[in-house]
Design an enzyme around this catalytic site. Structure first.
Site, PDB file in Angstrom:
ATOM      1  N   CYS A  33       0.802  -0.716  15.775  1.00 46.36           N
ATOM      2  CA  CYS A  33       0.908  -0.708  14.277  1.00 46.36           C
ATOM      3  C   CYS A  33       0.404  -2.009  13.358  1.00 46.36           C
ATOM      4  CB  CYS A  33       2.463  -0.481  13.777  1.00 46.36           C
ATOM      5  SG  CYS A  33       2.643  -0.558  12.055  1.00 46.36           S
ATOM      6  N   CYS A  76      -1.337   6.785   9.251  1.00 48.00           N
ATOM      7  CA  CYS A  76       0.163   6.152   9.772  1.00 48.00           C
ATOM      8  C   CYS A  76      -0.506   5.008  10.541  1.00 48.00           C
ATOM      9  CB  CYS A  76       0.775   7.242  10.847  1.00 48.00           C
ATOM     10  SG  CYS A  76       1.561   8.423   9.989  1.00 48.00           S
ATOM     11  N   CYS A 130       5.801  -3.223  16.302  1.00 46.63           N
ATOM     12  CA  CYS A 130       5.488  -2.399  17.175  1.00 46.63           C
ATOM     13  C   CYS A 130       4.070  -2.242  17.677  1.00 46.63           C
ATOM     14  CB  CYS A 130       5.689  -0.887  16.769  1.00 46.63           C
ATOM     15  SG  CYS A 130       7.393  -0.542  16.262  1.00 46.63           S
ATOM     16  N   GLU A 187       0.860  -1.358  -0.123  1.00 46.25           N
ATOM     17  CA  GLU A 187      -0.031  -0.260  -0.105  1.00 46.25           C
ATOM     18  C   GLU A 187       0.788   1.277  -0.345  1.00 46.25           C
ATOM     19  OE1 GLU A 187      -3.998  -1.870   2.211  1.00 46.25           O
ATOM     20  OE2 GLU A 187      -2.526  -0.829   3.324  1.00 46.25           O
ATOM     21  N   CYS A 193       3.510   8.532   0.379  1.00 45.31           N
ATOM     22  CA  CYS A 193       4.047   7.845   1.425  1.00 45.31           C
ATOM     23  C   CYS A 193       4.325   6.443   1.068  1.00 45.31           C
ATOM     24  CB  CYS A 193       3.040   7.953   2.635  1.00 45.31           C
ATOM     25  SG  CYS A 193       3.533   6.821   4.014  1.00 45.31           S
ATOM     26  N   CYS A 218       6.402  -6.333   8.296  1.00 43.68           N
ATOM     27  CA  CYS A 218       7.449  -5.809   8.930  1.00 43.68           C
ATOM     28  C   CYS A 218       7.981  -6.499  10.093  1.00 43.68           C
ATOM     29  CB  CYS A 218       7.080  -4.323   9.525  1.00 43.68           C
ATOM     30  SG  CYS A 218       8.450  -3.340  10.582  1.00 43.68           S
ATOM     31  N   GLY A 250       6.455  -1.140   6.653  1.00 37.68           N
ATOM     32  CA  GLY A 250       7.995  -1.723   6.854  1.00 37.68           C
ATOM     33  C   GLY A 250       8.803  -0.671   7.359  1.00 37.68           C
TER      34      GLY A 250
HETATM   35  N1  SAH Z   1       8.975   1.605  10.284  1.00 40.86           N
HETATM   36  C1  SAH Z   1       9.147   3.070  10.164  1.00 40.86           C
HETATM   37  C2  SAH Z   1       8.364   3.506   9.143  1.00 40.86           C
HETATM   38  C3  SAH Z   1       6.862   3.360   8.908  1.00 40.86           C
HETATM   39  S1  SAH Z   1       5.781   3.565  10.284  1.00 40.86           S
HETATM   40  C4  SAH Z   1       9.007   3.413  11.480  1.00 40.86           C
HETATM   41  O1  SAH Z   1       8.502   2.754  12.471  1.00 40.86           O
HETATM   42  O2  SAH Z   1       9.284   4.798  11.735  1.00 40.86           O
HETATM   43  C5  SAH Z   1       5.755   5.484  10.218  1.00 40.86           C
HETATM   44  C6  SAH Z   1       5.053   5.995  11.263  1.00 40.86           C
HETATM   45  O3  SAH Z   1       3.856   5.663  11.754  1.00 40.86           O
HETATM   46  C7  SAH Z   1       6.105   5.804  12.445  1.00 40.86           C
HETATM   47  O4  SAH Z   1       6.367   6.815  13.076  1.00 40.86           O
HETATM   48  C8  SAH Z   1       5.191   4.954  13.339  1.00 40.86           C
HETATM   49  O5  SAH Z   1       5.458   4.612  14.668  1.00 40.86           O
HETATM   50  C9  SAH Z   1       3.695   5.460  12.997  1.00 40.86           C
HETATM   51  N2  SAH Z   1       2.782   4.640  13.304  1.00 40.86           N
HETATM   52  C10 SAH Z   1       2.455   3.198  13.562  1.00 40.86           C
HETATM   53  N3  SAH Z   1       1.463   3.009  13.883  1.00 40.86           N
HETATM   54  C11 SAH Z   1       0.665   4.158  14.084  1.00 40.86           C
HETATM   55  C12 SAH Z   1      -0.669   4.273  14.589  1.00 40.86           C
HETATM   56  N4  SAH Z   1      -1.404   3.216  14.774  1.00 40.86           N
HETATM   57  N5  SAH Z   1      -1.118   5.701  14.777  1.00 40.86           N
HETATM   58  C13 SAH Z   1      -0.273   6.542  14.487  1.00 40.86           C
HETATM   59  N6  SAH Z   1       1.172   6.493  14.068  1.00 40.86           N
HETATM   60  C14 SAH Z   1       1.373   5.176  13.836  1.00 40.86           C
HETATM   61 FE1  SF4 Z   2       7.135  -0.687  14.046  1.00 35.05          FE
HETATM   62 FE2  SF4 Z   2       7.389   0.897  11.723  1.00 35.05          FE
HETATM   63 FE3  SF4 Z   2       7.370  -1.680  11.563  1.00 35.05          FE
HETATM   64 FE4  SF4 Z   2       4.930  -0.356  12.031  1.00 35.05          FE
HETATM   65  S1  SF4 Z   2       6.468  -0.344  10.464  1.00 35.05           S
HETATM   66  S2  SF4 Z   2       5.837  -2.349  13.228  1.00 35.05           S
HETATM   67  S3  SF4 Z   2       5.887   1.166  13.509  1.00 35.05           S
HETATM   68  S4  SF4 Z   2       8.913  -0.462  12.519  1.00 35.05           S
END
Ligand code: SAH
Ligand code: SF4
Length: 349
Positions: free
Chosen positions: A121, A333, A118, A94, A107, A114, A162
């Site tokens: 996410c 995000c 986290c 996506e 984006c 990934c 990712g």
């Molecule tokens: N893996 C990288 C980039 C992709 S995620 C990273 O983690 O930075 C991009 C951003 O979206 C990151 O800052 C991540 O923490 C945030 N993000 C992930 N889940 C989210 C959520 N449920 N609500 C808002 N931001 C989120």
């Molecule tokens: Fe964490 Fe970024 Fe991977 Fe989501 S995409 S699990 S925020 S590292």
């Protein structure tokens, strides 16, 4: 027709590599510039009308002009558009287009799924399927740009599915292709790479000679809280991440952005704000406070984010509250999960 999967993806080649490839087919050097420009404008091989017919025929057998197919497109009321692309091996990735007045931000995803898991996410819940190639990363921008004309894609953020720094080589190659003057010609300063905090790769990126913006997903200022949200913090604790970010700012001269998704009651306490302010004191940095987008698509609660941002502001920290767009199409995000729900809607309906 030869196996599609074995064809060279021309969108992943630099102009120099393209010249070598075309040279091998007996083509003069200027062809590479011609083909590079067509490719990055989103043309298919059949549309490259100023190439000799015989060359187009050969290329069709040997190569592909990008490998992604638009599977589905959904536009939210705020005009953010989520694209689902199908890869040549049948996976879904996506990409989100965020239009501004006369320009646009794309984006992009850097991996399918990934590995970092986290807590908040959607992508992380899926685990890692595979890395994307540079061609697949560039293709996302090229396809979206071809779809959005006349608004120019001026910014690219690696904030989709990712962890870009876990797919380092392909991501850096993609950045070099995106900034190429004969192609999309996006300014390196208008490209942002967001990472969950891999210190070694942050240091390496600082030395690439690419002044891309770095965003570090911090989300907490103490190791116990951060480890609950970002499990990789166990291996690379906050101190290491901050020191790599400082080095990035020092080497590139660029301000580092810290992303801070609010999980009410956990990482938005006054204590977290005080520690955060202390952590990033003394180097060019700012904090983006982001209301957590629920992975089920329900509305985020912006009040806690505003309160936390207010607390940081009073501590003298440069801060902004970022409302991510596209939530109604699960494009904000953290909501990307690379699955197309419901019926297949072929492309440009
Ligand atoms: N893996 C990288 C980039 C992709 S995620 C990273 O983690 O930075 C991009 C951003 O979206 C990151 O800052 C991540 O923490 C945030 N993000 C992930 N889940 C989210 C959520 N449920 N609500 C808002 N931001 C989120
Ligand atoms: Fe964490 Fe970024 Fe991977 Fe989501 S995409 S699990 S925020 S590292």
């Amino acid at each position: 027709m030869p196996d599609r999967a074995k064809r060279v993806d021309l969108l992943g080649l630099s102009a120099e590599e393209l010249a070598l490839f075309l040279g091998g087919l007996g083509q003069p050097v200027y062809r590479a510039r011609q083909v590079f420009s067509w490719l990055h404008r989103g043309a298919g091989l059949a549309e490259m009308t100023d190439l000799p017919q015989a060359l187009r025929g050969k290329l069709t057998n040997l190569a592909a002009a990008g490998t992604l197919q638009v599977e589905r497109r959904q536009t939210a009321p705020d005009r953010a558009t989520k694209f689902a692309f199908r890869t040549s091996d049948g996976e879904i990735i996506e990409t989100v287009l965020i239009p501004h007045r006369d320009r646009a931000t794309v984006c992009v995803s850097s991996q399918i799924g990934c590995a970092f898991g986290c807590q908040f996410c959607a992508t992380g819940q899926q685990g890692l399927v595979r890395n994307l190639t540079a061609g697949e990363i560039v293709s996302q921008v090229v396809r979206v740009q071809a779809d959005t004309r006349p608004a120019r894609v001026s910014n690219v953020v690696f904030m989709g599915m990712g962890e870009p720094l876990a797919n380092y080589d392909a991501v850096v190659r993609a950045v070099r292709l995106l900034i190429a003057p004969g192609g999309l010609n996006i300014g390196a300063r208008h490209i942002a790479i967001s990472t969950c905090g891999l210190p070694e790769q942050i240091r390496r990126l600082a030395r690439e000679g690419l002044p891309v913006a770095l965003a570090v997903s911090l989300h907490a200022s103490t190791d116990d809280v951060r480890t609950r949200l970002v499990p990789i913090n166990r291996q690379h604790p906050i101190g290491e991440v901050i020191s790599a970010a400082r080095e990035y700012a020092g080497v590139t001269g660029r301000k580092v952005t810290f992303q801070y998704v609010i999980v009410p009651g956990l990482n938005d306490t006054p204590e977290q704000a005080r520690r955060l302010a202390a952590l990033i004191r003394g180097f060019p940095a700012m904090v983006n406070v982001i209301p957590r987008n629920p992975v089920d698509g329900s509305s985020p609660d912006p009040a806690a984010a505003s309160r936390f941002a207010g607390a940081l502001e009073r501590l003298g920290v440069p801060v902004a509250v970022r409302q991510s767009r596209g939530a109604e199409v699960l494009g904000a995000c953290g909501q990307l999960r690379g699955r197309v729900a419901g019926q297949r809607e072929a492309g440009r309906a």
